[in-house]
Design a protein around this motif. Sequence first.
Motif, PDB file in Angstrom:
ATOM      1  N   MET A  68      22.978  -0.578  69.525  1.00 52.31           N
ATOM      2  CA  MET A  68      23.981  -0.372  68.478  1.00 52.31           C
ATOM      3  C   MET A  68      23.277   0.174  67.229  1.00 52.31           C
ATOM      4  O   MET A  68      22.469  -0.529  66.635  1.00 52.31           O
TER       5      MET A  68
ATOM      6  N   LEU B  82      25.800   3.475  62.262  1.00 46.57           N
ATOM      7  CA  LEU B  82      27.105   3.903  62.759  1.00 46.57           C
ATOM      8  C   LEU B  82      28.182   2.889  62.398  1.00 46.57           C
ATOM      9  O   LEU B  82      27.984   1.691  62.569  1.00 46.57           O
ATOM     10  N   PRO B  83      29.320   3.346  61.902  1.00 48.40           N
ATOM     11  CA  PRO B  83      30.395   2.400  61.625  1.00 48.40           C
ATOM     12  C   PRO B  83      31.002   1.852  62.915  1.00 48.40           C
ATOM     13  O   PRO B  83      30.839   2.449  63.985  1.00 48.40           O
ATOM     14  N   PHE B  84      31.722   0.758  62.770  1.00 50.40           N
ATOM     15  CA  PHE B  84      32.316   0.076  63.922  1.00 50.40           C
ATOM     16  C   PHE B  84      33.145   1.037  64.781  1.00 50.40           C
ATOM     17  O   PHE B  84      33.077   1.026  66.014  1.00 50.40           O
ATOM     18  N   GLU B  85      33.942   1.899  64.125  1.00 51.50           N
ATOM     19  CA  GLU B  85      34.844   2.791  64.852  1.00 51.50           C
ATOM     20  C   GLU B  85      34.071   3.716  65.796  1.00 51.50           C
ATOM     21  O   GLU B  85      34.489   3.955  66.929  1.00 51.50           O
TER      22      GLU B  85
ATOM     23  N   ILE C 145      31.041   3.182  67.022  1.00 53.94           N
ATOM     24  CA  ILE C 145      30.427   2.388  68.089  1.00 53.94           C
ATOM     25  C   ILE C 145      31.481   2.082  69.158  1.00 53.94           C
ATOM     26  O   ILE C 145      31.267   2.304  70.356  1.00 53.94           O
ATOM     27  N   ALA C 146      32.657   1.625  68.709  1.00 48.92           N
ATOM     28  CA  ALA C 146      33.707   1.258  69.672  1.00 48.92           C
ATOM     29  C   ALA C 146      34.167   2.496  70.447  1.00 48.92           C
ATOM     30  O   ALA C 146      34.350   2.428  71.676  1.00 48.92           O
TER      31      ALA C 146
ATOM     32  N   ARG D 162      31.529   3.512  72.979  1.00 50.34           N
ATOM     33  CA  ARG D 162      31.414   2.493  74.037  1.00 50.34           C
ATOM     34  C   ARG D 162      32.603   2.568  74.991  1.00 50.34           C
ATOM     35  O   ARG D 162      32.449   2.467  76.198  1.00 50.34           O
ATOM     36  N   PHE D 163      33.789   2.752  74.437  1.00 52.00           N
ATOM     37  CA  PHE D 163      34.986   2.839  75.286  1.00 52.00           C
ATOM     38  C   PHE D 163      34.899   4.068  76.199  1.00 52.00           C
ATOM     39  O   PHE D 163      35.257   4.004  77.373  1.00 52.00           O
TER      40      PHE D 163
ATOM     41  N   ARG E 237      32.138   5.550  77.170  1.00 52.17           N
ATOM     42  CA  ARG E 237      31.074   5.331  78.156  1.00 52.17           C
ATOM     43  C   ARG E 237      31.523   4.378  79.251  1.00 52.17           C
ATOM     44  O   ARG E 237      31.180   4.535  80.418  1.00 52.17           O
TER      45      ARG E 237
ATOM     46  N   GLN F  29      41.197   0.562  61.598  1.00 54.58           N
ATOM     47  CA  GLN F  29      39.999   0.630  62.452  1.00 54.58           C
ATOM     48  C   GLN F  29      40.381   1.006  63.879  1.00 54.58           C
ATOM     49  O   GLN F  29      39.703   1.815  64.512  1.00 54.58           O
TER      50      GLN F  29
END
Lengths: 405, 177
Positions: free
Chosen positions: A1, A5-8, A10-11, A14-15, A17, A319
């Motif tokens: 992580m 990088l902001p949460f958005e 990263i999410a 990840r989604f 991937r 978000q």
Amino acid sequence: MSPWLPFEWIAATRFLREGRTQSLLIIVGVGVGVSVIVFMSALLSGLQSNLVKRTLSSQSHIVLLPPEEIARPLDGDKSGPLIQKQAQRLRSIDQWQNIRGRLEKMPEIAAVSPVASGPAFAVRGDANKSVSLIGIEPENYNRVIGLEERIVAGRLRLNAGEAVIGIELAKDLGATVGDKLRLNTGNGANDTLTITGLFDLGNKGVNARNVYVGLRSAQSLLDLVGGVSSIDLSLRDIYAAEGLALKIAAETGLQADSWIKTNAQFFTALTSQRISSNVIRFFIGLSVAFGIASVLVVSVVQRSKEIGILRAMGASRGQMLRTFLLQGGIVGLLGSLLGSALAWSFLAIWRMLALNPDGTPMFMISVEPGLIVIAAGGATLVGILAALMPARRAANLDPVVAIRG
Amino acid sequence: MAETPNNTVLRLNAIRKSYLSGESELEVLHGIDLTLERGEFAALIGPSGSGKSTLLNLIGLLDRPTAGQLFIDGEETSTLAESSITKLRGQRIGFVFQHHCLIPAFSALENVMMPLLVDRGRPDAAMRQRAAELWQREQADARWKQLIAELRQRTPVRIDESHYAPTRGSGEKPRAG
């Protein structure tokens, strides 16, 4: 992580991937769509520039002519019921040197070339051909038409008593470089000229008709001493020709014919081609957008429980909205990069297959870096717009309902 | 409207909740009054369909009451905007779901970090350290999918702990990371 990088982000990554097969399929789908758009744009742009180049190989962007002579009745004389249209004689443009000076100062104009032209007969032995006698200043005319590059035998030298003719006329008259040619004009003037070069302007009619001589020789043969019958202009932006022609006509009082007006049918065909390709591009873009939207809608449904958990943990609607918008943008961007690479490959194959009989390419075709940037930007934007509906759906999910599944 | 700070972490005042069922309105909660003190342990017991989940959803700020007042740490929540409710829920309330509720796209440690991550917007070292402390002896970066069976019972509790749960009466004060 990544810490930056902001949460958005990263999410979103990840989604994507996690649903790798789904993501890969839609990226390939976007890639194929973008590749068609890039390939088609490059092909059409190459084809169109080739057609325009060929069309403009033997004509200037704007031709300025003296205004038409109109017969007018004397003031107050209303006895004549019919006024016959006057025959147009060959005459010079008034004050053409002044007009030339003004035109040369206009930033839109790349080159100005005065021309004295008129009809004549080319005679050699028993053969005689009707030709267009064109008197030019070679240096200026070259900047408008590029005659020198199209000399296929001899060279462009137009001193007194010298002429350059087209390959078709040379064939018709059985003449070549160094041979003599006699020109007779309608007013009884004639001159014997030495052929110093043969040109091929890529147009059979022009190659059979045009005879280039020095400006002074033409003025003398056409009885236009010191005058010119037209001024040819070359523009920096060829598509601005019509607007500029109107402006020059209004300012100078001359008749200004742009290549767009002269080749109206050809230009209409080009415009139609451009419109149809834009329509095709629009529908490809639309199908790409629907593809992205449908995958993300499915993703929102599949992840509704996770969205609910994130919302329960304090993730805001914004978000969640941004997370899904980013997924659309990332899919669009990656798809566009893949599509550009595919288009590049298609064009390489095209270049190998589309050859003239002599092995030279049919026409120049290349992918401009700007086109790739536009494709990438456009696909990213389409991706974000396509993600808008699923993203709003994700943002508006009721956490209670979502967690309950 | 905020109450005077005291030891009360949760106060429900005449809470009502109704749902529209076709044309008619169905009231599920009929004026609930409840007060929980810090450190107090409470169990909600009742038959199926009696409104336990509805009440917990209201207490967890996942849903809004039709009428009545709900105070969290003395703060009246019925007048708060959606964004403030979300923030309050993220910062003050912890959930222990009946079933495992993790996000498989993130590692187990990242799942533990999640409440802090969504609150602060981006990860930092302190956040990771705090989650790692909670994780203790476990394999920190193992994927949920690999650990799913083992995590089924334990991880939800850890998620809760990572972001303190005053309404559950843990007594912990918010600690950054």
